[in-house]
Write an enzyme that holds these catalytic residues in place. Structure first.
Site, PDB file in Angstrom:
ATOM      1  N   ALA A  90      -1.926  -1.461   7.635  1.00  0.00           N
ATOM      2  CA  ALA A  90      -2.843  -1.027   6.567  1.00  0.00           C
ATOM      3  C   ALA A  90      -2.588  -1.794   5.270  1.00  0.00           C
ATOM      4  O   ALA A  90      -1.432  -1.920   4.842  1.00  0.00           O
ATOM      5  CB  ALA A  90      -2.676   0.470   6.332  1.00  0.00           C
ATOM      6  N   HIS A  91      -3.639  -2.330   4.667  1.00  0.00           N
ATOM      7  CA  HIS A  91      -3.485  -3.023   3.386  1.00  0.00           C
ATOM      8  C   HIS A  91      -4.799  -3.030   2.625  1.00  0.00           C
ATOM      9  O   HIS A  91      -5.872  -3.009   3.199  1.00  0.00           O
ATOM     10  CB  HIS A  91      -2.976  -4.452   3.588  1.00  0.00           C
ATOM     11  CG  HIS A  91      -3.818  -5.321   4.475  1.00  0.00           C
ATOM     12  ND1 HIS A  91      -3.826  -5.215   5.846  1.00  0.00           N
ATOM     13  CD2 HIS A  91      -4.704  -6.309   4.188  1.00  0.00           C
ATOM     14  CE1 HIS A  91      -4.646  -6.109   6.362  1.00  0.00           C
ATOM     15  NE2 HIS A  91      -5.214  -6.787   5.380  1.00  0.00           N
ATOM     16  N   VAL A  92      -4.655  -3.047   1.313  1.00  0.00           N
ATOM     17  CA  VAL A  92      -5.811  -3.095   0.410  1.00  0.00           C
ATOM     18  C   VAL A  92      -5.753  -4.412  -0.349  1.00  0.00           C
ATOM     19  O   VAL A  92      -4.701  -4.769  -0.882  1.00  0.00           O
ATOM     20  CB  VAL A  92      -5.745  -1.927  -0.601  1.00  0.00           C
ATOM     21  CG1 VAL A  92      -6.850  -2.045  -1.653  1.00  0.00           C
ATOM     22  CG2 VAL A  92      -5.844  -0.584   0.113  1.00  0.00           C
TER      23      VAL A  92
END
Lengths: 132, 132
Positions: A90-92
């Protein structure tokens, strides 16, 4: 092979760190679409962002980093993308936008990767950190 | 002229509503990049998402809606974009992805807008609502 973002979170891989706390880490993307392009990740491994348990805490951190980028680059405009395909952790993405930055109006050109020296990457990370 | 998302929030403009609470509203994008493409907005007007005060609450709602979309469309993969240029009112895009959906790997084709009848849009909104 272990996930590359897990390795960065465990300090087994280097990064241009911008922010770190117990649960989250923010660092510069090494394929920046603009100067200041930053990734914010949970240190714990989640495949998809919508599985992250501490989502409220996560986006408090994302907002904090986004606002530091705005101040560091003197722009109101920081876009965010959550795609999740290139790295399965998960990454933004946070990408500051500027007039005439080579990206189309209202969109990003994924192939418009900026060449930035290691020295300047360190300076950019330090500049963002000043506002955190 | 008043902001179009403010008008939707005040029920002065119609929408295919998916979710609503005191502070936030989710509805289908009328230019969907895939079936189930949803917008989540704060009802209060903010120009930029990184100014939203209730950011933690906001992304709890975004996560809830994203997970309903995953269930409704039987896909793990819901990407999110926060660009903020087309409509100057903070909003989060949620777009479910599917195999062979006409979008490139790891990216979206902004011009690949799906034609969906009003009837089907209502069915899609109802389907997502079932999981909320």
């Amino acid at each position: 092979m272990e996930c590359v973002f897990c390795k960065i979170a465990k300090k087994e891989f280097p990064c241009y760190k911008v922010y770190e706390d117990k649960n989250f880490l923010a660092f510069l993307d090494i394929r920046p679409l603009n100067k200041g392009h930053t990734l914010v990740i949970p240190k714990k491994h989640y495949r998809w962002i919508w599985d992250v348990e501490e989502i409220a805490l996560y986006f408090k951190v994302v907002k904090k980093v986004a606002n530091a980028i705005r101040k560091a680059f003197k722009t109101e405009w920081v876009v965010s993308l959550i795609i999740g395909e290139a790295v399965p952790h998960a990454h933004v993405w946070l990408v500051p936008r500027f007039e005439n930055d080579g990206h189309p109006k209202g969109w990003l050109d994924i192939n418009n990767v900026k060449k930035i020296s290691e020295k300047e990457m360190r300076e950019i990370a330090d500049n963002i950190k000043k506002y955190l």
